[in-house]
Write a protein that holds these residues in place. Structure first.
Motif, PDB file in Angstrom:
ATOM      1  N   ARG A 192       0.770  -1.315  -0.074  1.00 42.25           N
ATOM      2  CA  ARG A 192      -0.241  -0.054  -0.006  1.00 42.25           C
ATOM      3  C   ARG A 192       0.934   1.418  -0.026  1.00 42.25           C
ATOM      4  NH1 ARG A 192      -2.335   3.686   3.213  1.00 42.25           N
ATOM      5  NH2 ARG A 192      -4.392   4.467   2.888  1.00 42.25           N
ATOM      6  N   ARG A 193       1.977   1.368   0.703  1.00 43.24           N
ATOM      7  CA  ARG A 193       2.913   2.305   0.613  1.00 43.24           C
ATOM      8  C   ARG A 193       3.384   2.692  -0.627  1.00 43.24           C
ATOM      9  NH1 ARG A 193       4.461   0.161   5.611  1.00 43.24           N
ATOM     10  NH2 ARG A 193       6.312  -0.560   4.535  1.00 43.24           N
ATOM     11  N   GLN A 194       3.998   1.649  -1.417  1.00 42.92           N
ATOM     12  CA  GLN A 194       4.374   1.716  -2.466  1.00 42.92           C
ATOM     13  C   GLN A 194       3.585   2.118  -3.709  1.00 42.92           C
ATOM     14  OE1 GLN A 194       7.716   1.203  -3.614  1.00 42.92           O
ATOM     15  NE2 GLN A 194       6.940   1.894  -5.428  1.00 42.92           N
ATOM     16  N   LEU A 195       2.298   1.701  -3.442  1.00 45.89           N
ATOM     17  CA  LEU A 195       1.078   2.254  -4.182  1.00 45.89           C
ATOM     18  C   LEU A 195       1.044   3.640  -4.061  1.00 45.89           C
ATOM     19  CD1 LEU A 195      -1.269   1.769  -6.005  1.00 45.89           C
ATOM     20  CD2 LEU A 195      -2.774   1.385  -3.932  1.00 45.89           C
ATOM     21  N   LEU A 196       0.746   4.220  -2.890  1.00 46.42           N
ATOM     22  CA  LEU A 196       0.910   5.818  -2.850  1.00 46.42           C
ATOM     23  C   LEU A 196       2.127   6.546  -3.514  1.00 46.42           C
ATOM     24  CD1 LEU A 196       0.040   5.523   1.138  1.00 46.42           C
ATOM     25  CD2 LEU A 196      -1.455   6.467  -0.805  1.00 46.42           C
ATOM     26  N   GLU A 197       3.224   5.752  -3.242  1.00 45.55           N
ATOM     27  CA  GLU A 197       4.216   6.551  -4.158  1.00 45.55           C
ATOM     28  C   GLU A 197       4.187   6.650  -5.567  1.00 45.55           C
ATOM     29  OE1 GLU A 197       7.872   4.541  -2.365  1.00 45.55           O
ATOM     30  OE2 GLU A 197       7.413   5.104  -0.264  1.00 45.55           O
ATOM     31  N   SER A 198       3.705   5.220  -5.972  1.00 42.06           N
ATOM     32  CA  SER A 198       3.561   5.277  -7.562  1.00 42.06           C
ATOM     33  C   SER A 198       2.439   6.220  -7.849  1.00 42.06           C
ATOM     34  CB  SER A 198       3.341   3.800  -7.741  1.00 42.06           C
ATOM     35  OG  SER A 198       4.215   3.137  -7.221  1.00 42.06           O
ATOM     36  N   LEU A 199       1.519   6.483  -7.345  1.00 40.02           N
ATOM     37  CA  LEU A 199       0.393   7.302  -7.783  1.00 40.02           C
ATOM     38  C   LEU A 199       0.984   8.830  -7.536  1.00 40.02           C
ATOM     39  CD1 LEU A 199      -2.806   5.862  -5.835  1.00 40.02           C
ATOM     40  CD2 LEU A 199      -2.028   5.481  -8.384  1.00 40.02           C
ATOM     41  N   GLN A 200       1.913   9.062  -6.770  1.00 33.39           N
ATOM     42  CA  GLN A 200       2.348  10.359  -6.767  1.00 33.39           C
ATOM     43  C   GLN A 200       3.143  10.554  -7.926  1.00 33.39           C
ATOM     44  OE1 GLN A 200       1.999  13.147  -4.193  1.00 33.39           O
ATOM     45  NE2 GLN A 200       2.372  13.945  -6.098  1.00 33.39           N
ATOM     46  N   GLY A 201       3.741   9.503  -8.470  1.00 30.38           N
ATOM     47  CA  GLY A 201       4.853   9.783  -9.559  1.00 30.38           C
ATOM     48  C   GLY A 201       4.243   9.536 -10.844  1.00 30.38           C
ATOM     49  N   LEU A 202       2.823   9.511 -10.999  1.00 28.53           N
ATOM     50  CA  LEU A 202       2.186   9.279 -12.331  1.00 28.53           C
ATOM     51  C   LEU A 202       2.783  10.256 -13.635  1.00 28.53           C
ATOM     52  CD1 LEU A 202      -1.474   8.496 -11.336  1.00 28.53           C
ATOM     53  CD2 LEU A 202       0.277   6.785 -12.538  1.00 28.53           C
ATOM     54  N   GLU A 203       2.898   9.650 -14.711  1.00 25.15           N
ATOM     55  CA  GLU A 203       3.337  10.408 -15.531  1.00 25.15           C
ATOM     56  C   GLU A 203       2.442  11.305 -16.172  1.00 25.15           C
ATOM     57  OE1 GLU A 203       4.979   8.178 -18.963  1.00 25.15           O
ATOM     58  OE2 GLU A 203       6.793   7.305 -17.447  1.00 25.15           O
ATOM     59  N   GLY A 204       2.589  12.674 -16.483  1.00 21.41           N
ATOM     60  CA  GLY A 204       1.595  13.430 -17.288  1.00 21.41           C
ATOM     61  C   GLY A 204       1.370  14.670 -16.235  1.00 21.41           C
ATOM     62  N   ASP A 205       0.774  15.453 -16.823  1.00 21.91           N
ATOM     63  CA  ASP A 205       0.701  17.124 -16.006  1.00 21.91           C
ATOM     64  C   ASP A 205      -0.904  16.678 -15.631  1.00 21.91           C
ATOM     65  OD1 ASP A 205       0.557  19.493 -14.968  1.00 21.91           O
ATOM     66  OD2 ASP A 205       0.449  20.606 -16.849  1.00 21.91           O
ATOM     67  N   HIS A 206      -1.005  16.226 -14.449  1.00 20.73           N
ATOM     68  CA  HIS A 206      -2.478  16.032 -14.042  1.00 20.73           C
ATOM     69  C   HIS A 206      -2.930  17.129 -12.881  1.00 20.73           C
ATOM     70  CE1 HIS A 206      -2.427  12.406 -16.026  1.00 20.73           C
ATOM     71  NE2 HIS A 206      -1.334  11.985 -15.495  1.00 20.73           N
ATOM     72  N   ASP A 207      -3.921  17.706 -12.992  1.00 27.85           N
ATOM     73  CA  ASP A 207      -4.372  18.636 -11.592  1.00 27.85           C
ATOM     74  C   ASP A 207      -5.507  17.960 -11.187  1.00 27.85           C
ATOM     75  OD1 ASP A 207      -5.242  20.678 -10.272  1.00 27.85           O
ATOM     76  OD2 ASP A 207      -6.118  21.669 -11.957  1.00 27.85           O
ATOM     77  N   ALA A 208      -4.923  17.303  -9.874  1.00 27.13           N
ATOM     78  CA  ALA A 208      -5.973  16.289  -9.270  1.00 27.13           C
ATOM     79  C   ALA A 208      -5.306  16.008  -8.028  1.00 27.13           C
ATOM     80  CB  ALA A 208      -5.881  14.883  -9.962  1.00 27.13           C
ATOM     81  N   VAL A 209      -6.729  15.676  -7.000  1.00 23.61           N
ATOM     82  CA  VAL A 209      -6.173  15.206  -5.738  1.00 23.61           C
ATOM     83  C   VAL A 209      -6.819  13.840  -5.603  1.00 23.61           C
ATOM     84  CG1 VAL A 209      -6.558  15.636  -3.348  1.00 23.61           C
ATOM     85  CG2 VAL A 209      -6.559  17.447  -4.759  1.00 23.61           C
ATOM     86  N   ILE A 210      -5.800  12.815  -5.423  1.00 26.33           N
ATOM     87  CA  ILE A 210      -6.044  11.374  -5.373  1.00 26.33           C
ATOM     88  C   ILE A 210      -6.164  10.977  -3.828  1.00 26.33           C
ATOM     89  CG2 ILE A 210      -5.384   8.883  -5.555  1.00 26.33           C
ATOM     90  CD1 ILE A 210      -4.277   9.989  -8.325  1.00 26.33           C
ATOM     91  N   ALA A 211      -7.283  10.638  -3.208  1.00 24.29           N
ATOM     92  CA  ALA A 211      -7.287  10.238  -1.567  1.00 24.29           C
ATOM     93  C   ALA A 211      -7.563   8.625  -1.552  1.00 24.29           C
ATOM     94  CB  ALA A 211      -8.516  10.773  -1.005  1.00 24.29           C
ATOM     95  N   VAL A 212      -6.421   7.969  -0.991  1.00 20.05           N
ATOM     96  CA  VAL A 212      -6.363   6.571  -0.987  1.00 20.05           C
ATOM     97  C   VAL A 212      -6.893   6.058   0.339  1.00 20.05           C
ATOM     98  CG1 VAL A 212      -5.076   4.673  -1.073  1.00 20.05           C
ATOM     99  CG2 VAL A 212      -4.324   6.600  -2.516  1.00 20.05           C
ATOM    100  N   GLY A 213      -8.018   5.322   0.302  1.00 19.55           N
ATOM    101  CA  GLY A 213      -8.691   4.908   1.642  1.00 19.55           C
ATOM    102  C   GLY A 213      -7.677   3.959   2.260  1.00 19.55           C
ATOM    103  N   PRO A 214      -8.142   3.611   3.516  1.00 22.21           N
ATOM    104  CA  PRO A 214      -7.258   2.468   4.362  1.00 22.21           C
ATOM    105  C   PRO A 214      -7.529   1.140   3.680  1.00 22.21           C
ATOM    106  CG  PRO A 214      -9.208   3.267   5.398  1.00 22.21           C
ATOM    107  CD  PRO A 214      -9.266   4.221   4.294  1.00 22.21           C
ATOM    108  N   LEU A 215      -6.922   0.099   4.173  1.00 18.72           N
ATOM    109  CA  LEU A 215      -6.689  -1.111   3.693  1.00 18.72           C
ATOM    110  C   LEU A 215      -8.166  -1.967   4.221  1.00 18.72           C
ATOM    111  CD1 LEU A 215      -5.054  -3.429   2.145  1.00 18.72           C
ATOM    112  CD2 LEU A 215      -4.476  -4.133   4.708  1.00 18.72           C
ATOM    113  N   ALA A 216      -8.903  -2.333   3.114  1.00 20.51           N
ATOM    114  CA  ALA A 216     -10.115  -3.418   3.167  1.00 20.51           C
ATOM    115  C   ALA A 216      -9.608  -4.633   3.291  1.00 20.51           C
ATOM    116  CB  ALA A 216     -11.119  -3.057   2.118  1.00 20.51           C
ATOM    117  N   ASP A 217     -10.061  -5.137   4.162  1.00 18.32           N
ATOM    118  CA  ASP A 217      -9.889  -6.962   4.194  1.00 18.32           C
ATOM    119  C   ASP A 217     -10.302  -7.530   3.250  1.00 18.32           C
ATOM    120  OD1 ASP A 217      -8.171  -6.681   6.487  1.00 18.32           O
ATOM    121  OD2 ASP A 217      -9.647  -7.128   7.755  1.00 18.32           O
ATOM    122  N   GLY A 218     -11.430  -7.357   2.526  1.00 16.45           N
ATOM    123  CA  GLY A 218     -12.103  -7.697   1.372  1.00 16.45           C
ATOM    124  C   GLY A 218     -12.832  -6.824   0.877  1.00 16.45           C
TER     125      GLY A 218
END
Length: 533
Positions: free
Chosen positions: A364-390
């Motif tokens: 999950r931590r790696q996912l947050l870092e990868s989303l922050q580094g998405l290619e392109g000039d994006h004007d956006a806010v991405i909020a990632v929710g907590p871990l769901a067990d299923g």
């Protein structure tokens, strides 16, 4: 035709104000205006849609700090406001030079109103004209939609249906797949755009600059390109491009393109229905959005590629171009072979992302870092929710992600001008960082929160209110940093000595240094809850 700034300034209601446009050289006749609004509130930008002419009497600007005026101009420009009109004289003899410099930097036309005019009368006169213009656009767009529906009922091709839209708008139109493959196109009769509309048909590359295999489509040299997404059952199936020449009405093309979404969606459903996997993903996300029963989510999950008991997170995304960001997110996840399902609901993009059953927190931590580094000039806010067990907890993860967005807005609104993050750019928010605020909002009523904050921080709040100080913000930053004074000073843009002086004053008001005492947790909780609605 669209109504432009030059035409509005020439209207008798505004011409009486003796308007002057800054900076010199701005072509007012090329600036379309959608609406006229009046406000003295300096934080008005989030409440605007873009395209407005904003009227300001200058009263609040006269007493505002230079940094606040710069924020005001920058936020209006980034919101897409057509122009800012400021009345000078009296409280504000002239528009401050720093404001004009910031406006020029961000490309926002500023109109100086050198004589007093009644703003209510101005808005009534010009907005009535704009409403009449909009009604005419809607009538023409609805006529086009009815004609396209008739063509569809008679089994017409996509090219034939698009020809109706091209004729109404006087623009070249093209319908592509989400991957850029042309599915149909058309140009209005007599279309030239500097070239023969059918010359060399089918012989050029489909790069938007020459003829393609569908009716000799040509992109516009100059003009405007309007893009409208075509979803089918929640799945993006196509993208409509309207290439509007300078001589055509851009506002009409925008309205007609948006009104044609449903009929083009039906046409695409007939020609290329979405695959079962895409439909299952869209249906699963609709169930998550509607907080469907657990059994329904578990029923839909396997068809969308989610084992019912696999860990997952749900991201809530607010973006200026949500479909473009959706493509970037889905391409990244696909390249990493990470299961996902996405759904675009109005302006919110919701994405559920599967995670492995092992090393889940690290992934999950790696996912947050990868989303922050998405290619392109994006004007956006991405909020990632907590871990769901299923998948059964997906709706909860989404609710926490949305709450994180709400808390971020509250923090931005309450922060000092120097600490407000830029409005543009990609920002990734971790919902786990706002767990305290989420608990307070869901488990405590507003009066209980207010009472607790007052008991812990009343002296600090009174000091800020009476002296216009920022002790509460200083305390919040210091506590969030783990009581790291040097780090807090950097974040607040303070000299370390100034930071120490502020902390000393806070400790005096709060009954002493809280470090090493049980009061530290209570102060931190109160500081996090301060400002919540």
């Amino acid at each position: 035709m669209s109504v432009f700034l030059g035409e509005i300034l020439a209207h008798p209601a505004l011409a009486a104000a003796d308007p002057v446009v800054h900076p010199q050289g701005v072509v007012a006749d090329a600036q379309p205006v959608r609406w006229v609004h009046s406000s003295e509130v300096l934080d008005i930008a989030p409440l605007l849609r873009g395209g407005e002419l904003l009227l300001c009497g200058g009263i609040t600007l006269a007493t505002a700090a230079p940094a606040k005026r710069a924020d005001y101009v920058r936020e209006l420009a980034q919101r897409g406001v057509a122009a800012l009109a400021i009345e000078t004289g009296g409280a504000l003899p002239e528009i401050p030079a720093d404001m004009l410099q910031t406006a020029e930097e961000y490309g926002l036309p500023v109109v100086e109103l050198r004589k007093v005019v009644p703003f209510v009368g101005v808005m009534q006169a010009i907005n009535s004209m704009l409403v009449s213009e909009s009604v005419g656009h809607l009538q023409q767009a609805d006529a086009a939609t009815r004609a396209m529906a008739a063509e569809l009922a008679h089994g017409a091709s996509l090219d034939k249906m698009l020809g109706v839209l091209a004729g109404i708008t006087g623009s070249a139109v093209k319908l592509t797949s989400p991957w850029g493959v042309t599915m149909g196109s058309a140009v209005p009769e007599g279309w030239s755009n500097g070239v023969d509309a059918h010359a060399g048909e089918g012989t050029g590359d489909d790069d938007g600059s020459g003829p393609d295999a569908h009716g000799g489509f040509y992109a516009v040299a100059g003009g405007t390109v309007i893009t409208v997404d075509i979803p089918v059952r929640g799945v993006l199936m196509g993208r409509l491009e309207v290439h509007v020449p300078d001589v055509a009405d851009t506002a009409l093309a925008q309205v007609a393109g948006e009104r044609a979404v449903d009929i083009l969606g039906l046409a695409l459903l007939q020609h290329t229905p979405p695959g079962l996997h895409a439909l299952a993903g869209a249906e699963l996300m609709r169930a998550v959005l509607n907080s469907a029963p657990e059994w329904r989510l578990e029923q839909l999950a396997p068809g969308a590629g989610f084992p019912t008991d696999s860990p997952a997170v749900v991201a809530a995304i607010h973006a200026a171009a949500p479909q473009e960001l959706r493509g970037a997110v889905e391409n990244f996840l696909s390249s990493e072979r990470i299961p996902c399902a996405a759904y675009l609901d109005d302006t919110e993009l919701v994405v559920m992302i599967g995670l492995p059953c092992t090393e889940t927190a690290g992934e999950r931590r790696q996912l947050l870092e990868s989303l922050q580094g998405l290619e392109g000039d994006h004007d956006a806010v991405i909020a990632v929710g907590p871990l769901a067990d299923g998948v059964a907890e997906a709706a909860w993860s989404l609710a926490e992600a949305r709450r994180a967005l709400e808390v971020r807005q509250i923090r931005r609104r309450n922060a000092s001008a120097r600490r407000r993050h830029p409005s543009r750019g990609l920002v990734v928010v971790d919902a786990q960082d706002t767990a305290v605020e989420s608990l307070a909002l869901t488990c405590l009523d507003a009066s209980s929160r207010e009472a607790f904050v007052s008991r812990q921080l009343r002296a600090v709040l009174d000091h800020d209110a009476q002296r216009q100080s920022q002790l509460l913000e200083t305390l919040q930053v210091w506590l969030d940093s783990g009581c790291n004074t040097a780090q807090s000073a950097r974040e607040l843009h303070l000299e370390r000595q100034s930071m120490h002086h502020r902390l000393q004053r806070i400790f005096e008001l709060c009954g002493g240094d809280p470090r090493g005492t049980g009061r530290l947790a209570a102060l931190h909780l109160a500081a996090r809850m301060a400002g919540l609605p």
